[in-house]
Design a protein around this motif. Structure first.
Motif, mmCIF file in Angstrom:
data_model
loop_
_atom_site.group_PDB
_atom_site.id
_atom_site.type_symbol
_atom_site.label_atom_id
_atom_site.label_comp_id
_atom_site.label_asym_id
_atom_site.label_seq_id
_atom_site.Cartn_x
_atom_site.Cartn_y
_atom_site.Cartn_z
ATOM 1 N N HIS A 38 68.158 50.541 56.447
ATOM 2 C CA HIS A 38 68.559 51.948 56.412
ATOM 3 C C HIS A 38 70.059 52.127 56.617
ATOM 4 O O HIS A 38 70.576 53.224 56.374
ATOM 5 N N GLY A 39 70.748 51.089 57.034
ATOM 6 C CA GLY A 39 72.186 51.181 57.215
ATOM 7 C C GLY A 39 72.988 50.692 56.016
ATOM 8 O O GLY A 39 74.202 50.587 56.106
ATOM 9 N N ASP A 40 72.321 50.406 54.902
ATOM 10 C CA ASP A 40 73.010 49.837 53.745
ATOM 11 C C ASP A 40 73.160 50.868 52.636
ATOM 12 O O ASP A 40 72.320 51.764 52.468
ATOM 13 N N ALA A 41 74.228 50.723 51.851
ATOM 14 C CA ALA A 41 74.494 51.653 50.747
ATOM 15 C C ALA A 41 73.433 51.600 49.661
ATOM 16 O O ALA A 41 73.346 52.505 48.826
ATOM 17 N N SER A 42 72.615 50.562 49.640
ATOM 18 C CA SER A 42 71.527 50.487 48.661
ATOM 19 C C SER A 42 70.531 51.625 48.821
ATOM 20 O O SER A 42 69.742 51.906 47.906
ATOM 21 N N MET A 43 70.565 52.299 49.973
ATOM 22 C CA MET A 43 69.654 53.424 50.204
ATOM 23 C C MET A 43 69.862 54.554 49.202
ATOM 24 O O MET A 43 68.934 55.305 48.908
ATOM 25 N N PHE A 44 71.074 54.692 48.663
ATOM 26 C CA PHE A 44 71.314 55.735 47.669
ATOM 27 C C PHE A 44 70.437 55.506 46.438
ATOM 28 O O PHE A 44 69.785 56.419 45.934
ATOM 29 N N ILE A 45 70.423 54.263 45.956
ATOM 30 C CA ILE A 45 69.598 53.943 44.788
ATOM 31 C C ILE A 45 68.127 53.997 45.162
ATOM 32 O O ILE A 45 67.298 54.554 44.424
ATOM 33 N N GLY A 46 67.769 53.439 46.308
ATOM 34 C CA GLY A 46 66.381 53.457 46.737
ATOM 35 C C GLY A 46 65.837 54.853 46.933
ATOM 36 O O GLY A 46 64.665 55.117 46.642
ATOM 37 N N GLY A 47 66.676 55.772 47.388
ATOM 38 C CA GLY A 47 66.214 57.140 47.605
ATOM 39 C C GLY A 47 65.827 57.840 46.318
ATOM 40 O O GLY A 47 64.794 58.513 46.250
ATOM 41 N N VAL A 48 66.647 57.688 45.276
ATOM 42 C CA VAL A 48 66.319 58.304 43.989
ATOM 43 C C VAL A 48 65.070 57.655 43.399
ATOM 44 O O VAL A 48 64.180 58.336 42.861
ATOM 45 N N SER A 49 64.976 56.337 43.516
ATOM 46 C CA SER A 49 63.792 55.651 43.008
ATOM 47 C C SER A 49 62.531 56.115 43.737
ATOM 48 O O SER A 49 61.470 56.300 43.122
ATOM 49 N N ALA A 50 62.641 56.324 45.051
ATOM 50 C CA ALA A 50 61.494 56.794 45.828
ATOM 51 C C ALA A 50 61.029 58.165 45.362
ATOM 52 O O ALA A 50 59.815 58.422 45.249
ATOM 53 N N LEU A 51 61.964 59.056 45.078
ATOM 54 C CA LEU A 51 61.585 60.398 44.617
ATOM 55 C C LEU A 51 60.848 60.334 43.283
ATOM 56 O O LEU A 51 59.868 61.057 43.071
ATOM 57 N N LEU A 52 61.311 59.475 42.391
ATOM 58 C CA LEU A 52 60.642 59.325 41.099
ATOM 59 C C LEU A 52 59.229 58.774 41.280
ATOM 60 O O LEU A 52 58.275 59.274 40.670
ATOM 61 N N LEU A 53 59.085 57.772 42.120
ATOM 62 C CA LEU A 53 57.772 57.171 42.342
ATOM 63 C C LEU A 53 56.829 58.142 43.041
ATOM 64 O O LEU A 53 55.667 58.296 42.636
ATOM 65 N N ARG A 204 63.676 64.705 34.891
ATOM 66 C CA ARG A 204 64.791 65.310 34.142
ATOM 67 C C ARG A 204 65.887 65.778 35.084
ATOM 68 O O ARG A 204 67.080 65.591 34.825
ATOM 69 N N PHE A 205 65.464 66.400 36.182
ATOM 70 C CA PHE A 205 66.433 66.927 37.151
ATOM 71 C C PHE A 205 67.256 65.796 37.765
ATOM 72 O O PHE A 205 68.486 65.878 37.846
ATOM 73 N N LEU A 206 66.591 64.726 38.190
ATOM 74 C CA LEU A 206 67.276 63.629 38.865
ATOM 75 C C LEU A 206 68.106 62.776 37.909
ATOM 76 O O LEU A 206 69.188 62.297 38.274
ATOM 77 N N LEU A 207 67.613 62.596 36.696
ATOM 78 C CA LEU A 207 68.247 61.648 35.794
ATOM 79 C C LEU A 207 69.200 62.292 34.791
ATOM 80 O O LEU A 207 70.182 61.664 34.380
ATOM 81 N N LEU A 208 68.916 63.517 34.380
ATOM 82 C CA LEU A 208 69.703 64.134 33.318
ATOM 83 C C LEU A 208 70.521 65.338 33.754
ATOM 84 O O LEU A 208 71.543 65.650 33.138
ATOM 85 N N LEU A 223 73.907 54.944 39.141
ATOM 86 C CA LEU A 223 72.943 54.976 40.243
ATOM 87 C C LEU A 223 71.540 55.301 39.727
ATOM 88 O O LEU A 223 70.558 54.630 40.069
ATOM 89 N N ALA A 224 71.453 56.332 38.882
ATOM 90 C CA ALA A 224 70.150 56.763 38.375
ATOM 91 C C ALA A 224 69.507 55.689 37.509
ATOM 92 O O ALA A 224 68.292 55.437 37.606
ATOM 93 N N ALA A 225 70.293 55.025 36.665
ATOM 94 C CA ALA A 225 69.737 53.975 35.816
ATOM 95 C C ALA A 225 69.178 52.839 36.654
ATOM 96 O O ALA A 225 68.134 52.253 36.332
#
Length: 281
Positions: A38-53, A204-208, A223-225
Motif C-alpha cells: 500500500h506504500g508503493d506507487a503501483s497502487m495507482f494502477i492497481g486502483g483503476v484495475s480494481a474498479l474495472l474488475l 468508458r469513464f475510467l479509460l476514455l 496508467l489506464a492501459a
C-alpha cells in the motif's frame, strides 16, 4: 505535488501527519507486507484495475451506480478511499476501527434493486467479499509487476492475510488468507459476474473520459492501459477490452514501469519516512 493534492485532498498534509504521527498501537507492524504494497506507487494502477474488475458484479455495480458519487465527484471519492486505506494500514488501531465503523454505517444504509429487480444491500457479506477479493487481487498484481520491491510468494501470502484483517472488520466472512485461497474465491464468484451497461459505463469513464486536464491525459492513458493489462483474461473479454500481446508486452508494460518510477520519484518530496503510501492522505 499535483498528484498528491489530487489524491490526498486540500488537507492531505495534515491528515497524513495525523495518521502517521499519532502515538498508539497499530493493526500492522512496520514490517508487514500490507505496508509495503500500500506504500508503493503501483497502487495507482492497481486502483483503476480494481474498479474495472469490481464493476463486473451486477449487484455491487448497481449499488455504486445508484449511491456513489464517483461520476459527480470522482476525486472526492478517491480521496475518501485513499484515506481509508491509509488509516487502516498505517493509523492507530483506534483510528482504524473508527474508519471501519464509519464505512459499515454507510454500507448499512445502502439498499436497492437492479433494473431486473434483484435486491442488493451494501452490507451483504457476500458482496463485501467480492469487493475485497477483487481489490486485493488487483493491488497484488500491480505490485508484483510494477512495485519497487516485489515480494516473494510467502510475502504475497502474508499480504493477503493482512488485508483479511481489514476485510473481516468490515463484515467479510472468512476472507482469503493466502494467494491460493484468494484465487479460488475469485473463481467462485465467476458465475455471478457479467458486464452490465453500468459496468461498460464505468470502463468508458475510467479509460476514455477521466476528469483530468488535457496536459496529463497522455500519462493517465499509460496508467489506464496498464490497469487493463492487469485484468484476468476473462474479465477483459466481459468488458470487451481485447489483448494485443506484442503491443502490451513491448510498449504498454514498459511504459507503465517508467510511469510508476516517475510517479514514485515525483511524490518523494511529499513523503516523509520510507513506506508511507503514495495514495494516502
Amino acid at each position: 505535488m499535483m498528484i498528491f493534492r489530487r489524491v490526498a485532498g486540500p488537507d492531505g498534509r495534515a491528515v497524513r501527519a495525523h495518521i502517521h504521527d499519532m502515538p498508539g498501537p497499530r493493526w500492522f507492524a512496520p514490517d508487514r507486507p500490507v505496508r509495503t504494497v500500500h506504500g508503493d506507487a503501483s497502487m495507482f494502477i492497481g486502483g483503476v484495475s480494481a474498479l474495472l474488475l469490481q464493476s463486473l458484479h451486477p449487484l455491487a455495480m448497481a449499488a455504486v451506480a445508484a449511491h456513489s458519487g464517483f461520476r459527480g465527484d470522482p476525486w472526492g471519492r478517491l480521496q475518501r478511499t485513499s484515506a481509508f486505506l491509509a488509516v487502516t494500514t498505517y493509523g492507530t488501531a483506534a483510528d482504524a476501527q473508527a474508519a471501519v465503523d464509519r464505512v459499515r454505517g454507510i454500507h448499512e444504509q445502502i439498499r436497492g434493486s437492479t433494473p431486473e429487480g434483484q435486491r442488493y444491500h451494501a452490507a451483504d457479506p457476500h458482496l463485501l467479499g467480492w469487493v475485497h477479493a477483487a481489490e486485493t487481487e488487483s493491488f497484488m498484481r500491480a505490485h508484483e509487476r510494477f512495485g519497487r520491491d516485489p515480494l516473494d510468494p510467502a510475502g504475497y501470502d502474508a499480504y493477503v492475510a493482512d488485508t483479511a484483517v481489514v476485510a473481516e472488520a468490515l463484515g467479510v466472512i472468512d476472507p482469503p488468507r493466502d494467494r491460493r485461497t484468494l484465487s479460488r474465491r475469485l473463481a467462485a464468484y465467476r458465475p455471478e459476474l457479467r458486464a452490465t451497461p453500468e459496468a461498460w459505463g464505468v470502463a468508458r469513464f475510467l479509460l476514455l473520459d477521466p476528469p483530468l486536464p488535457l496536459a496529463v491525459r497522455p500519462a493517465y492513458g499509460v496508467l489506464a492501459a496498464n490497469a487493463v493489462s492487469l485484468l484476468p483474461s476473462w474479465a477483459r473479454r466481459l468488458l470487451r477490452l481485447p489483448r494485443i500481446p506484442l503491443v502490451e508486452d513491448l510498449t504498454v508494460v514498459p511504459a507503465g514501469r517508467l510511469l510508476t518510477r516517475t510517479v514514485r520519484w515525483a511524490m518523494t518530496p511529499a513523503r516523509a519516512p520510507e513506506g508511507r503510501p503514495p495514495t494516502s492522505s
